[in-house]
Scaffold this motif. Structure first.
Motif, mmCIF file in Angstrom:
data_model
loop_
_atom_site.group_PDB
_atom_site.id
_atom_site.type_symbol
_atom_site.label_atom_id
_atom_site.label_comp_id
_atom_site.label_asym_id
_atom_site.label_seq_id
_atom_site.Cartn_x
_atom_site.Cartn_y
_atom_site.Cartn_z
ATOM 1 N N HIS A 53 0.833 -1.191 0.000
ATOM 2 C CA HIS A 53 0.000 0.000 0.000
ATOM 3 C C HIS A 53 0.872 1.247 0.000
ATOM 4 O O HIS A 53 2.088 1.180 0.208
ATOM 5 N N TYR A 54 0.198 2.392 -0.252
ATOM 6 C CA TYR A 54 0.842 3.708 -0.266
ATOM 7 C C TYR A 54 0.121 4.622 0.720
ATOM 8 O O TYR A 54 -0.994 4.360 1.142
ATOM 9 N N TRP A 55 0.787 5.745 1.037
ATOM 10 C CA TRP A 55 0.116 6.858 1.714
ATOM 11 C C TRP A 55 0.856 8.143 1.383
ATOM 12 O O TRP A 55 1.977 8.122 0.863
ATOM 13 N N LYS A 104 -0.876 12.830 7.597
ATOM 14 C CA LYS A 104 -0.764 11.532 6.931
ATOM 15 C C LYS A 104 -2.134 11.114 6.421
ATOM 16 O O LYS A 104 -3.120 11.110 7.160
ATOM 17 N N SER A 105 -2.181 10.763 5.134
ATOM 18 C CA SER A 105 -3.436 10.311 4.539
ATOM 19 C C SER A 105 -3.703 8.859 4.909
ATOM 20 O O SER A 105 -2.852 8.170 5.484
ATOM 21 N N GLY A 106 -4.881 8.393 4.575
ATOM 22 C CA GLY A 106 -5.190 6.986 4.749
ATOM 23 C C GLY A 106 -4.450 6.129 3.742
ATOM 24 O O GLY A 106 -3.906 6.639 2.748
ATOM 25 N N PRO A 107 -4.388 4.825 3.951
ATOM 26 C CA PRO A 107 -3.649 3.954 3.021
ATOM 27 C C PRO A 107 -4.383 3.780 1.694
ATOM 28 O O PRO A 107 -5.616 3.738 1.643
ATOM 29 N N PHE A 108 -3.606 3.688 0.627
ATOM 30 C CA PHE A 108 -4.110 3.380 -0.710
ATOM 31 C C PHE A 108 -3.570 2.009 -1.107
ATOM 32 O O PHE A 108 -2.405 1.708 -0.853
ATOM 33 N N VAL A 149 5.141 10.942 -1.247
ATOM 34 C CA VAL A 149 4.412 9.683 -1.365
ATOM 35 C C VAL A 149 5.304 8.570 -0.843
ATOM 36 O O VAL A 149 6.502 8.526 -1.145
ATOM 37 N N GLU A 182 8.834 0.513 5.104
ATOM 38 C CA GLU A 182 8.358 1.576 4.238
ATOM 39 C C GLU A 182 9.526 2.252 3.545
ATOM 40 O O GLU A 182 10.672 2.161 3.989
#
Length: 252
Positions: free
Chosen positions: A127-129, A141-145, A166, A174
């Motif tokens: 996943h990404y964030w 920090k955004s939610g996971p993609f 990103v 990570e």
């Protein structure tokens, strides 16, 4: 005696002929085998090279684009494809992923948001964030993609400068954020084709219209106040120019 000598004399040439014939046969067989080996060996290599070239020419790359949004993993493409295809090399799964590459960032000043695009690294990713620094505050920090996502939208951005990164993650860890050990994102070095970038969010056009309207209203009020003040003074003290004109007419 003569017969014995004859017999003996005839026996010597006979043995020599047999030995000579045997030697000639051995030489002929050796020459034949050597020539046959010299002829067959290049053919064997040519056939092996041909098979290798056929195999390489028949292999195709998988329809995989690491910058494409909603891109399925290359391993999945190998499973569903009609023929076997080739995938790009990846780092080991027990290693933390390499940093992704941040691509185009589209600024939408009217809505106060930005559309972010990125490319996957040559590493296994779960996943990404996104990390966003505004000023000297702590990063948001955004939610996971999931691993197929290559595009995201950031809303509620404030006018001014900010810093965006990103991050890719897998079971081993990570990806590294370049310059994260420096004090403040404004001091970070921005590598070309890296995972981070500085953003400049301009003021919203609606805000500018409101500001222009406010300035215009203020100027209009000041003009009205100046005119009122001018007429009030004239009513109180009279108009010097008109008074002087009256005196001149009386003198004539």
């Amino acid at each position: 005696m003569s017969g014995g000598r004859f017999s003996l004399c005839q026996g010597l040439p006979t043995d020599s002929m047999v030995g000579s014939l045997s030697l000639l046969w051995l030489v002929a067989m050796t020459t034949s085998l050597v020539s046959k080996a010299q002829i067959l060996t290049p053919q064997d290599y040519e056939e092996e090279d041909y098979e290798a070239l056929t195999t390489l020419s028949g292999a195709v790359r998988c329809d995989y684009d690491r910058c494409r949004h909603l891109q399925v993993s290359c391993k999945e493409l190998q499973k569903i494809g009609p023929v076997a295809c080739l995938c790009p090399g990846l780092t080991r799964e027990d290693q933390q992923p390499d940093p992704p590459r941040l691509g185009e960032v589209q600024i939408l000043a009217e809505e106060g948001c930005a559309v972010v695009h990125w490319c996957a690294p040559f590493s296994p990713v779960n996943h990404y964030w996104l990390l966003l620094w505004e000023g000297n505050s702590a990063p948001h920090k955004s939610g996971p993609f999931n691993a197929t996502i290559r595009r995201a939208e950031l809303k509620g951005l404030k006018p001014g400068g900010s810093y965006l990164c990103v991050v890719a993650a897998n079971d081993a860890g990570e990806s590294r954020v370049p310059g994260a050990d420096a004090e403040g994102p404004e001091n970070w070095a921005e590598p070309s084709f890296g995972p981070c970038r500085k953003l400049i969010m301009p003021p919203r056009p609606v805000t500018l219209v409101h500001a222009a309207a406010g300035v215009g209203t203020a100027l209009a009020l000041l003009s009205c106040a100046a005119l009122v003040w001018h007429f009030c003074l004239r009513e109180r003290w009279g108009c010097p120019r008109r008074h002087g004109t009256t005196q001149d007419s009386e003198a004539i």
